[in-house]
Design an enzyme around this catalytic site. Sequence first.
Site, PDB file in Angstrom:
ATOM      1  N   ARG A 108       0.264   5.344   4.642  1.00  0.00           N
ATOM      2  CA  ARG A 108      -0.499   4.564   3.653  1.00  0.00           C
ATOM      3  C   ARG A 108      -1.600   3.727   4.314  1.00  0.00           C
ATOM      4  O   ARG A 108      -2.639   3.478   3.723  1.00  0.00           O
ATOM      5  CB  ARG A 108       0.496   3.675   2.884  1.00  0.00           C
ATOM      6  CG  ARG A 108      -0.077   2.974   1.663  1.00  0.00           C
ATOM      7  CD  ARG A 108       1.044   2.316   0.858  1.00  0.00           C
ATOM      8  NE  ARG A 108       0.564   1.169   0.126  1.00  0.00           N
ATOM      9  CZ  ARG A 108       0.135   1.204  -1.150  1.00  0.00           C
ATOM     10  NH1 ARG A 108       0.156   2.319  -1.821  1.00  0.00           N
ATOM     11  NH2 ARG A 108      -0.298   0.110  -1.740  1.00  0.00           N
ATOM     12  N   ILE A 139      -6.085  -0.102  -4.065  1.00  0.00           N
ATOM     13  CA  ILE A 139      -5.034   0.915  -3.917  1.00  0.00           C
ATOM     14  C   ILE A 139      -3.839   0.311  -4.656  1.00  0.00           C
ATOM     15  O   ILE A 139      -3.526  -0.873  -4.487  1.00  0.00           O
ATOM     16  CB  ILE A 139      -4.725   1.209  -2.425  1.00  0.00           C
ATOM     17  CG1 ILE A 139      -3.588   2.215  -2.267  1.00  0.00           C
ATOM     18  CG2 ILE A 139      -4.407  -0.033  -1.634  1.00  0.00           C
ATOM     19  CD1 ILE A 139      -3.368   2.656  -0.792  1.00  0.00           C
ATOM     20  N   SER A 140      -3.193   1.095  -5.515  1.00  0.00           N
ATOM     21  CA  SER A 140      -2.144   0.556  -6.381  1.00  0.00           C
ATOM     22  C   SER A 140      -0.898   0.152  -5.572  1.00  0.00           C
ATOM     23  O   SER A 140      -0.642   0.682  -4.484  1.00  0.00           O
ATOM     24  CB  SER A 140      -1.750   1.577  -7.442  1.00  0.00           C
ATOM     25  OG  SER A 140      -2.891   1.987  -8.163  1.00  0.00           O
ATOM     26  N   GLN A 141      -0.133  -0.763  -6.166  1.00  0.00           N
ATOM     27  CA  GLN A 141       1.150  -1.203  -5.593  1.00  0.00           C
ATOM     28  C   GLN A 141       2.053   0.033  -5.382  1.00  0.00           C
ATOM     29  O   GLN A 141       2.118   0.900  -6.267  1.00  0.00           O
ATOM     30  CB  GLN A 141       1.786  -2.148  -6.608  1.00  0.00           C
ATOM     31  CG  GLN A 141       3.132  -2.693  -6.236  1.00  0.00           C
ATOM     32  CD  GLN A 141       3.846  -3.288  -7.459  1.00  0.00           C
ATOM     33  OE1 GLN A 141       3.554  -2.934  -8.598  1.00  0.00           O
ATOM     34  NE2 GLN A 141       4.774  -4.179  -7.207  1.00  0.00           N
ATOM     35  N   PRO A 142       2.769   0.112  -4.255  1.00  0.00           N
ATOM     36  CA  PRO A 142       3.607   1.296  -4.007  1.00  0.00           C
ATOM     37  C   PRO A 142       4.564   1.620  -5.160  1.00  0.00           C
ATOM     38  O   PRO A 142       4.701   2.788  -5.541  1.00  0.00           O
ATOM     39  CB  PRO A 142       4.386   0.905  -2.738  1.00  0.00           C
ATOM     40  CG  PRO A 142       3.488  -0.061  -2.032  1.00  0.00           C
ATOM     41  CD  PRO A 142       2.774  -0.823  -3.100  1.00  0.00           C
TER      42      PRO A 142
END
Length: 223
Positions: free
Chosen positions: A44, A70-73
Amino acid sequence: MSLLGREGEKRDFAEMRRDMVAVQLRMRGIRDAGVLDAMLKIPREEFVPEELRFRAYDDSPVGIGEGQTISQPYMVAIMTAVLKLKKTDRVLEIGTGSGYQAAVLAECAREVITIERIPSLQYHAKEVLSKLGYKNIIFAVADGTLGYPALAPYDGIIVTAGAPRVPEPLKEQLADGGRLVIPVGDRTFQQCLLVVKRDKEFDEQNLTGCMFVPLIGKEGWQN
Ligand SMILES: C[S@@+](CC[C@H](N)C(=O)[O-])C[C@H]1O[C@@H](n2cnc3c(N)ncnc32)[C@H](O)[C@@H]1O
């Protein structure tokens, strides 16, 4: 930095990745083995700007430039899991951003079509994904609220920006038996994560609350 330093950094990221999967995903109920394996494997940190790499595994979105994230995992995991992808599926993503979500999809499906409206983000995502060896991703710079009719229908559609409503072209481009996941709500980052299933008729389910940057386009918010 010495080679030893870089190796140490790689080991740290691998540890962070294992912690992310154990604590942020498994402990919160993500059970889809394909998604967990993909997120354990994909580096990531490669998708985050150099100066923010130390935050790559944070339990939150991270800035990637151009006012985007970038979105939260956990969001990446839950949105991918609800699509219930098979290795034979074709999936459409709206909002390439960093390219990380596209990598997760590419591990779970046969082919990914990913659309981004900001050319510089798409350019960078393409570079990272090609460096990592992904060959089953097709990129386009366009208004994703209109979908990508040329390769429709799609077994799964994922929208990674918040919309005022579900865009009709996306529903039309969903295959029978397919699933669409999309944040819908107000523009100021308060939305519901909707799952739309097409089984001749459309069925809509509200999964959870979420916060995404706005989906801007003809069938989304005006710029
Ligand atoms: C939360 S970010 C995407 C995160 C991304 N999926 C990732 O893994 O990094 C949302 C993205 O949607 C893009 N976007 C917004 N409206 C769009 C549209 N109509 N068509 C395509 N992309 C759009 C934004 O430019 C932004 O890059």
